[in-house]
Design an enzyme around this catalytic site. Structure first.
Site, PDB file in Angstrom:
ATOM      1  N   LYS A  65     -10.167  -0.136  10.982  1.00 33.75           N
ATOM      2  CA  LYS A  65     -10.178  -1.350  10.121  1.00 33.75           C
ATOM      3  C   LYS A  65     -10.658  -2.478  10.918  1.00 33.75           C
ATOM      4  CE  LYS A  65      -7.263   0.008   6.689  1.00 33.75           C
ATOM      5  NZ  LYS A  65      -7.667   0.306   5.318  1.00 33.75           N
ATOM      6  N   CYS A  91      -4.767   2.469  -3.380  1.00 30.50           N
ATOM      7  CA  CYS A  91      -3.494   2.909  -2.988  1.00 30.50           C
ATOM      8  C   CYS A  91      -2.418   2.078  -3.216  1.00 30.50           C
ATOM      9  CB  CYS A  91      -3.351   3.270  -1.620  1.00 30.50           C
ATOM     10  SG  CYS A  91      -4.657   4.544  -1.399  1.00 30.50           S
ATOM     11  N   HIS A 104       0.888  -1.232   0.016  1.00 31.86           N
ATOM     12  CA  HIS A 104       0.008   0.139   0.002  1.00 31.86           C
ATOM     13  C   HIS A 104       0.850   1.202   0.029  1.00 31.86           C
ATOM     14  CE1 HIS A 104      -2.644   2.903   1.944  1.00 31.86           C
ATOM     15  NE2 HIS A 104      -3.646   2.099   1.566  1.00 31.86           N
ATOM     16  N   ASP A 134       3.322  -4.442   7.848  1.00 34.54           N
ATOM     17  CA  ASP A 134       2.210  -3.725   7.804  1.00 34.54           C
ATOM     18  C   ASP A 134       1.091  -4.558   8.138  1.00 34.54           C
ATOM     19  OD1 ASP A 134      -0.039  -2.465   6.757  1.00 34.54           O
ATOM     20  OD2 ASP A 134       0.461  -1.654   5.054  1.00 34.54           O
ATOM     21  N   GLN A 177      -4.038  -5.245   7.256  1.00 29.36           N
ATOM     22  CA  GLN A 177      -5.124  -6.119   6.765  1.00 29.36           C
ATOM     23  C   GLN A 177      -4.933  -7.285   7.362  1.00 29.36           C
ATOM     24  OE1 GLN A 177      -7.564  -5.047   5.214  1.00 29.36           O
ATOM     25  NE2 GLN A 177      -6.985  -3.250   4.227  1.00 29.36           N
TER      26      GLN A 177
HETATM   27  N1  PMP Z   1      -1.618  -0.962   4.706  1.00 26.27           N
HETATM   28  C1  PMP Z   1      -2.610  -1.599   3.963  1.00 26.27           C
HETATM   29  C2  PMP Z   1      -2.246  -2.910   3.659  1.00 26.27           C
HETATM   30  C3  PMP Z   1      -3.825  -0.952   4.071  1.00 26.27           C
HETATM   31  O1  PMP Z   1      -4.884  -1.548   3.564  1.00 26.27           O
HETATM   32  C4  PMP Z   1      -4.241   0.543   4.522  1.00 26.27           C
HETATM   33  C5  PMP Z   1      -5.476   0.886   4.177  1.00 26.27           C
HETATM   34  N2  PMP Z   1      -6.203   0.901   3.223  1.00 26.27           N
HETATM   35  C6  PMP Z   1      -3.061   1.048   5.085  1.00 26.27           C
HETATM   36  C7  PMP Z   1      -1.837   0.589   5.163  1.00 26.27           C
HETATM   37  C8  PMP Z   1      -3.156   2.576   5.424  1.00 26.27           C
HETATM   38  O2  PMP Z   1      -4.253   2.378   6.605  1.00 26.27           O
HETATM   39  P1  PMP Z   1      -4.573   4.035   7.194  1.00 26.27           P
HETATM   40  O3  PMP Z   1      -5.384   4.674   5.943  1.00 26.27           O
HETATM   41  O4  PMP Z   1      -5.711   3.490   8.097  1.00 26.27           O
HETATM   42  O5  PMP Z   1      -3.240   4.764   7.550  1.00 26.27           O
END
Ligand code: PMP
Length: 417
Positions: A229, A369, A126, A203, A206
């Site tokens: 999440k 993203c 991401h 990270d 998810q």
């Molecule tokens: N890493 C991953 C794998 C994600 O799916 C996301 C959110 N879509 C993020 C990071 C970023 O999370 P946040 O917007 O809560 O900072």
């Protein structure tokens, strides 16, 4: 299979937003990878905090302030328990996963990385796990490299082995792709990275919401995730740091509460975790996050994983039956994580998302993203459905029926596809 007592229909009843309609149709929410809906208990905890417990934390000596501080710190303890961290001192509250990763780039990366060092990420990442490293690489002359994916959407482990040179000081990898629902072989990656004397940032945005997490067993050095999440409020993130590293890191931001003493010519820092939590934190949302953790713990994270596994396998099977759909990733029914990406063979993802949206079905479309991953898949965008504890196979059926509506709107008879 989910435990006998687990009933997603009962769970659904706890989520007020799921009973609303969209365009006169029942809402089918399949976008939990973006953010999850909140149970009544969390919504009430948040409003009750402001009604009954609000006072700034770590400051006042009066009982109301002490009680508010206790609620905040109690969540820290619960987070530590949730991810099986022996201590809560190395649990830092941030705003989200993004801020947690930026904190590592700033407080560890800026201090310890120098020109010629390398950071290794993967094509699954991401932007939150790309951009901070890109910025650091520009600032420090560090090289940023990425492990490609194979044609079937798995991490290319032979390439990982090749790219993991002695110059790699950090491997930053997602535990579960937010686009493909793939889990890279994390334990192997961490073992190989440590043998190479590289630290590992996971990270967990998810993974932590969807499966049991055990940081001690995982043996990573940094773990980042977001409360929103996992049924919690927005504006709360977590960074877990291996204790031996924590004390070597510089503060992230400067301000109140992160200091021990301040003189104009010398400042000493507070101990972790407060050293990394400058200013008034998002204490009300942190307090309510504790109720989300209780909710998930009550269900049991293994049950959450099993439930989503069943849903993902069912959805994948139904998508694979359709000649009008291309599914991305390895397409292994048993291993599919809680997100599935696909495209209609003729209709653009944005049109698919819009038509489904009109039918009351909420999925995500776009690059998620993850632009390098889109490039690796040779597509500008995908459509993605993602699940959580409140989803049922009825949601999947509604989604599949929605796809037929897409064909209908575009005048695509089955035989023409
Ligand atoms: N890493 C991953 C794998 C994600 O799916 C996301 C959110 N879509 C993020 C990071 C970023 O999370 P946040 O917007 O809560 O900072």
């Amino acid at each position: 299979m989910p435990t006998k007592s687990f009933d997603p229909l009962k769970i659904r009843a706890d989520f007020p937003l799921l009973s609303r309609t969209m365009n006169g149709r029942p809402l089918v929410y399949l976008d939990s990878a973006a953010t999850t809906q909140k149970p009544n208990a969390v919504i009430e905890a948040l409003s009750n905090f402001y009604r009954e417990s609000n006072a700034n934390i770590h400051r006042g000596v009066y009982p109301l302030a002490e009680a508010a501080t206790a609620l905040y710190e109690n969540t820290r303890t619960k987070v530590a328990e949730f991810i099986k961290s022996p201590s809560s001192q190395n649990v830092i509250f941030t705003r989200n996963t993004t801020e947690s990763i930026n904190l590592v780039a700033h407080s560890w990366g800026r201090k310890f990385l120098k020109e010629g060092d390398e950071i290794l990420i993967t094509d699954f990442e991401h932007h939150a796990n790309i951009v901070p490293w890109y910025q650091l690489s520009k600032e420090k002359g560090v090289k940023l490299k990425s492990v490609p994916i194979t044609n079937d959407g798995q991490l290319d482990m032979a390439a990982f082995d090749r790219l993991l040179t002695p110059r790699v000081k950090l491997v930053a990898v997602t535990a579960l792709s937010n686009v493909l629902g793939v889990r890279p072989p994390l334990q192997k990656i961490i073992l190989m990275a440590h043998q190479n004397k590289s630290l590992v940032l996971v990270d967990g945005a998810q993974s932590v919401p969807h499966e049991p997490t055990d940081v001690a067993h995982m043996d990573c050095d940094f773990l980042a995730f977001s409360a929103h999440k996992m049924l919690g409020p927005t504006g709360v993130g977590v960074l877990w740091v291996r204790p031996e590293i924590l004390d070597t890191m510089d503060p992230f931001m400067g301000g109140g509460e992160m200091i021990s003493t301040v003189k104009l010519d010398t400042i000493t820092w507070a101990d972790a975790p407060l050293k990394f939590e400058a200013g008034t934190p998002n204490y009300a949302d942190v307090a309510a996050f504790s109720v989300a953790l209780d909710y998930l713990t009550h269900i049991g994270m293994e049950t959450v994983r099993q439930h989503e596994k069943t849903l993902a396998a069912y959805a994948l099977k139904r998508l694979l039956e359709r000649p009008d759909i291309t599914v991305y990733g390895p397409k292994i029914l048993d291993e599919q994580g809680s997100a599935i990406s696909f495209n209609h063979k003729i209709v653009h993802a944005h049109d698919v998302g819009t038509i489904l949206g009109e039918e009351g079905i909420a999925i995500r479309v776009g690059h998620h993203c993850a632009q390098p991953l889109m490039e690796a898949l040779h597509v500008p965008a995908t459509a993605r459905l993602s699940f959580y504890v409140y989803n049922t196979t009825d949601d999947v059926d509604a989604f599949i029926n929605g796809l037929s509506k897409v064909d209908q709107v575009f005048g695509l008879a089955k035989s023409a596809i």
